[in-house]
Design a protein around this motif. Sequence first.
Motif, PDB file in Angstrom:
ATOM      1  N   GLY A 133       0.822  -1.212   0.000  1.00  0.00           N
ATOM      2  CA  GLY A 133       0.000   0.000   0.000  1.00  0.00           C
ATOM      3  C   GLY A 133       0.852   1.255   0.000  1.00  0.00           C
ATOM      4  N   GLY A 134       1.933   1.251   0.770  1.00  0.00           N
ATOM      5  CA  GLY A 134       2.847   2.390   0.787  1.00  0.00           C
ATOM      6  C   GLY A 134       3.529   2.592  -0.551  1.00  0.00           C
ATOM      7  N   PHE A 175       2.323   1.658  -3.507  1.00  0.00           N
ATOM      8  CA  PHE A 175       1.309   2.143  -4.450  1.00  0.00           C
ATOM      9  C   PHE A 175       0.993   3.616  -4.220  1.00  0.00           C
ATOM     10  N   LEU A 176       0.974   4.039  -2.963  1.00  0.00           N
ATOM     11  CA  LEU A 176       0.701   5.442  -2.650  1.00  0.00           C
ATOM     12  C   LEU A 176       1.808   6.339  -3.192  1.00  0.00           C
ATOM     13  N   ALA A 177       3.057   5.916  -3.037  1.00  0.00           N
ATOM     14  CA  ALA A 177       4.183   6.700  -3.560  1.00  0.00           C
ATOM     15  C   ALA A 177       4.148   6.764  -5.084  1.00  0.00           C
ATOM     16  N   GLN A 230       1.473   6.494  -6.983  1.00  0.00           N
ATOM     17  CA  GLN A 230       0.338   7.337  -7.359  1.00  0.00           C
ATOM     18  C   GLN A 230       0.686   8.811  -7.221  1.00  0.00           C
ATOM     19  N   ALA A 231       1.377   9.180  -6.162  1.00  0.00           N
ATOM     20  CA  ALA A 231       1.749  10.587  -5.965  1.00  0.00           C
ATOM     21  C   ALA A 231       2.679  11.062  -7.071  1.00  0.00           C
ATOM     22  N   ASN A 239       0.697  11.303 -10.352  1.00  0.00           N
ATOM     23  CA  ASN A 239      -0.211  12.449 -10.303  1.00  0.00           C
ATOM     24  C   ASN A 239       0.565  13.753 -10.514  1.00  0.00           C
ATOM     25  N   THR A 265      -5.609  16.154 -10.398  1.00  0.00           N
ATOM     26  CA  THR A 265      -6.326  15.688  -9.211  1.00  0.00           C
ATOM     27  C   THR A 265      -7.703  15.151  -9.587  1.00  0.00           C
ATOM     28  N   THR A 302      -7.236  11.784 -11.208  1.00  0.00           N
ATOM     29  CA  THR A 302      -6.904  10.790 -10.188  1.00  0.00           C
ATOM     30  C   THR A 302      -8.148  10.392  -9.391  1.00  0.00           C
ATOM     31  N   SER A 319      -9.868   6.746  -9.320  1.00  0.00           N
ATOM     32  CA  SER A 319     -10.069   6.098  -8.018  1.00  0.00           C
ATOM     33  C   SER A 319     -11.517   5.634  -7.872  1.00  0.00           C
ATOM     34  N   SER A 339      -8.935  16.100   0.265  1.00  0.00           N
ATOM     35  CA  SER A 339      -7.870  15.744  -0.669  1.00  0.00           C
ATOM     36  C   SER A 339      -7.642  16.879  -1.653  1.00  0.00           C
TER      37      SER A 339
END
Length: 94
Positions: A13-14, A16-18, A20-21, A24, A38, A41, A45, A80
């Motif tokens: 998850g970490g 994937f979050l990095a 995605q950031a 984006n 945004t 994204t 989502s 967000s």
Amino acid sequence: MNQQLVSIAAFLGGIFLAIQAGFNAHLGVLLKKPLLATIATSFSSLLFASVFVLLISSEIPNTSLIKKVPWYLWFTGGFSVLSELAFIFIAFLS
């Protein structure tokens, strides 16, 4: 649940979050409109989450349960967007 499985899921998850950031941010640079990135994204989502809910959930909440949820909880995605706007504002000031 198995602690090792939970740890692997948190680690992924970490990652994937990095990813995605970074994607984006890159999309915002290419479009020259970070807020449009945004929106893209958020839309993707929504699509992915909807597919997962339809595939994984055995039932969808009924109307009476949905009505019990406080109205403001349906708009948490706004935070967000506000955080994105804050980062954009900081970037322009720098």
